[in-house]
Design an enzyme around this catalytic site. Structure first.
Site, mmCIF file in Angstrom:
data_model
loop_
_atom_site.group_PDB
_atom_site.id
_atom_site.type_symbol
_atom_site.label_atom_id
_atom_site.label_comp_id
_atom_site.label_asym_id
_atom_site.label_seq_id
_atom_site.Cartn_x
_atom_site.Cartn_y
_atom_site.Cartn_z
ATOM 1 N N ASN A 21 0.881 -1.177 0.000
ATOM 2 C CA ASN A 21 0.000 0.000 0.000
ATOM 3 C C ASN A 21 0.918 1.226 0.000
ATOM 4 O O ASN A 21 2.118 1.105 0.286
ATOM 5 C CB ASN A 21 -0.965 -0.044 1.200
ATOM 6 C CG ASN A 21 -0.262 0.140 2.528
ATOM 7 O OD1 ASN A 21 0.449 1.120 2.738
ATOM 8 N ND2 ASN A 21 -0.445 -0.790 3.455
ATOM 9 N N ASN A 71 -8.237 -7.777 9.403
ATOM 10 C CA ASN A 71 -8.339 -8.364 8.074
ATOM 11 C C ASN A 71 -8.530 -9.881 8.083
ATOM 12 O O ASN A 71 -8.704 -10.478 7.019
ATOM 13 C CB ASN A 71 -7.089 -8.016 7.250
ATOM 14 C CG ASN A 71 -6.953 -6.533 7.005
ATOM 15 O OD1 ASN A 71 -5.955 -5.918 7.350
ATOM 16 N ND2 ASN A 71 -7.973 -5.907 6.433
ATOM 17 N N ARG A 96 0.304 -11.652 2.230
ATOM 18 C CA ARG A 96 -0.555 -11.876 3.411
ATOM 19 C C ARG A 96 -1.373 -13.170 3.327
ATOM 20 O O ARG A 96 -2.038 -13.536 4.302
ATOM 21 C CB ARG A 96 -1.478 -10.669 3.636
ATOM 22 C CG ARG A 96 -0.720 -9.398 3.991
ATOM 23 C CD ARG A 96 -1.611 -8.349 4.644
ATOM 24 N NE ARG A 96 -2.113 -8.780 5.945
ATOM 25 C CZ ARG A 96 -2.969 -8.077 6.683
ATOM 26 N NH1 ARG A 96 -3.418 -6.924 6.258
ATOM 27 N NH2 ARG A 96 -3.377 -8.534 7.859
ATOM 28 N N ARG A 143 -8.550 -3.522 -2.528
ATOM 29 C CA ARG A 143 -8.104 -4.866 -2.143
ATOM 30 C C ARG A 143 -9.186 -5.928 -2.344
ATOM 31 O O ARG A 143 -8.912 -7.112 -2.194
ATOM 32 C CB ARG A 143 -7.712 -4.863 -0.669
ATOM 33 C CG ARG A 143 -6.480 -4.058 -0.333
ATOM 34 C CD ARG A 143 -5.225 -4.750 -0.828
ATOM 35 N NE ARG A 143 -4.061 -4.062 -0.354
ATOM 36 C CZ ARG A 143 -3.503 -4.265 0.841
ATOM 37 N NH1 ARG A 143 -4.008 -5.143 1.673
ATOM 38 N NH2 ARG A 143 -2.450 -3.572 1.176
ATOM 39 N N HIS A 172 -8.689 0.293 2.457
ATOM 40 C CA HIS A 172 -9.635 -0.572 3.170
ATOM 41 C C HIS A 172 -10.760 0.320 3.694
ATOM 42 O O HIS A 172 -10.516 1.483 4.045
ATOM 43 C CB HIS A 172 -8.976 -1.239 4.394
ATOM 44 C CG HIS A 172 -8.140 -2.438 4.092
ATOM 45 N ND1 HIS A 172 -6.973 -2.727 4.789
ATOM 46 C CD2 HIS A 172 -8.300 -3.445 3.192
ATOM 47 C CE1 HIS A 172 -6.457 -3.852 4.321
ATOM 48 N NE2 HIS A 172 -7.240 -4.307 3.354
ATOM 49 N N ASP A 174 -12.096 0.405 6.575
ATOM 50 C CA ASP A 174 -11.919 0.877 7.961
ATOM 51 C C ASP A 174 -10.888 2.000 8.115
ATOM 52 O O ASP A 174 -10.640 2.455 9.226
ATOM 53 C CB ASP A 174 -11.635 -0.291 8.920
ATOM 54 C CG ASP A 174 -10.287 -0.958 8.702
ATOM 55 O OD1 ASP A 174 -9.535 -0.554 7.788
ATOM 56 O OD2 ASP A 174 -9.977 -1.904 9.450
ATOM 57 N N ALA A 262 3.105 1.044 8.304
ATOM 58 C CA ALA A 262 2.659 -0.107 7.511
ATOM 59 C C ALA A 262 1.282 0.154 6.897
ATOM 60 O O ALA A 262 0.676 -0.739 6.287
ATOM 61 C CB ALA A 262 2.599 -1.360 8.385
ATOM 62 N N CYS A 268 -7.461 -1.405 12.715
ATOM 63 C CA CYS A 268 -6.869 -2.536 11.965
ATOM 64 C C CYS A 268 -6.255 -3.572 12.901
ATOM 65 O O CYS A 268 -6.112 -4.733 12.525
ATOM 66 C CB CYS A 268 -5.745 -2.071 11.058
ATOM 67 S SG CYS A 268 -6.092 -0.723 9.973
HETATM 68 N N1 ARG Z 1 0.215 -3.446 5.837
HETATM 69 C C1 ARG Z 1 -1.128 -3.941 5.955
HETATM 70 C C2 ARG Z 1 -1.694 -4.205 4.555
HETATM 71 O O1 ARG Z 1 -1.378 -3.470 3.655
HETATM 72 C C3 ARG Z 1 -1.990 -2.965 6.698
HETATM 73 C C4 ARG Z 1 -3.379 -3.478 6.932
HETATM 74 C C5 ARG Z 1 -4.309 -2.496 7.536
HETATM 75 N N2 ARG Z 1 -5.520 -3.127 7.910
HETATM 76 C C6 ARG Z 1 -6.728 -2.555 7.885
HETATM 77 N N3 ARG Z 1 -7.727 -3.226 8.367
HETATM 78 N N4 ARG Z 1 -6.933 -1.405 7.331
HETATM 79 O O2 ARG Z 1 -2.429 -5.143 4.349
#
Ligand code: ARG
Length: 275
Positions: A21, A71, A96, A143, A172, A174, A262, A268
């Protein structure tokens, strides 16, 4: 009596090793000790100030983003038999995808029935599906794919409102939208396509909507954890905080700088297991 049960994963192996991201840069050093202190601060705030009970899933080496447990899955309504259920995430990025099996094992061990949508339809758990007033608001466009939303409607038996995310920094749901336990929704309008924004603003009445200004949204102010009348923000957000206090919320701000490297923050790092 704890008011809510919340799942967290400790940042034991947290780092920024890859970029999936726009916030992530593998050349940025993460202060691991500070990250642990910040994570413990969030956990402490949730249990002491918000009276939530926090459960933990062990972290796994080589899966640095596992700390972002929102997630992992979406908690489904109980079956008539009382059976607990989750809809497991299907991660977009290979980096992931290894998390899916560990989360599946943990939920099964806890007695959950683990429902799965097709692996080729990415949809990243409760980071992309949030409930408000009997509706699921679910995101696609960054995503997740819209086709995955039908699986959420099928397994939950509840209506799903699909919202398109158009800004890669708000990848995302959230990070741009947060329903609170008091029935309000805080959101950053520019994260959504104009059609999706129009839909959201028709369904949620103006007196229940709290608009987050860009400067605060960019500090992850929408990534708030709501527990009863308490709400935990990963930054100082004076404009949003004022609106939250005026609508009966008690605001707690924690420092969460290491995780923002991150592209994630407080919400999250949590998965609400109960109402
Ligand atoms: N580095 C993680 C990703 O890119 C961050 C995830 C953040 N999660 C969230 N629920 N917004 O997947």
């Amino acid at each position: 009596m704890p008011s809510a049960s919340i799942l967290m994963v400790p940042p034991t192996f947290f780092s920024v090793d890859y970029a999936i991201n726009p916030w992530m840069n593998p050349n940025t050093a993460v202060d691991t000790a500070l990250a642990l202190t910040q994570w413990q601060g969030l956990k402490q705030t949730l249990s002491t100030q918000c009276h939530a009970s926090v459960l933990e899933v062990p972290a796994v080496e080589g899966l640095p983003d596992m700390v972002f447990v929102a997630n992992a899955a979406i908690i489904m309504p109980l079956l008539a038999s009382g059976q607990k259920r989750v809809l497991l995430a299907r991660f977009f990025n290979e980096e992931r995808q290894g998390e899916e099996g560990y989360f599946q094992q943990w939920f099964e061990k806890q007695g959950y029935l683990v429902e799965k949508s097709p692996a080729h339809l990415p949809f990243e758990g409760a980071g992309e599906a949030l409930a408000w007033n009997g509706f699921w608001f679910a995101s696609y466009g960054q995503r997740a794919v819209r086709e995955a939303h039908s699986w959420l409607a099928y397994y939950s038996g509840q209506p799903v409102i699909s919202l398109e995310l158009v800004d890669p920094k708000f990848y995302h749901l959230d990070v741009a939208f947060c329903p609170t336990d008091l029935g309000y929704v805080l959101y950053y309008p520019a994260a959504f396509s104009s059609d999706s924004l129009a839909l959201l603003e028709v369904i949620i009445p103006p007196e229940k909507r709290l608009i987050v200004p860009q400067a605060e949204a960019l500090q992850f102010a929408c990534n708030a954890v709501s527990v009863g009348n308490h709400i935990v923000l990963p930054c100082d957000a004076p404009i949003l905080s004022q609106q939250l206090e005026a609508t009966g919320h008690t605001v707690h701000s924690v420092d969460y700088s290491e995780f923002i490297k991150a592209g994630g923050a407080t919400k999250c790092s949590t998965l609400r297991l109960t109402l």
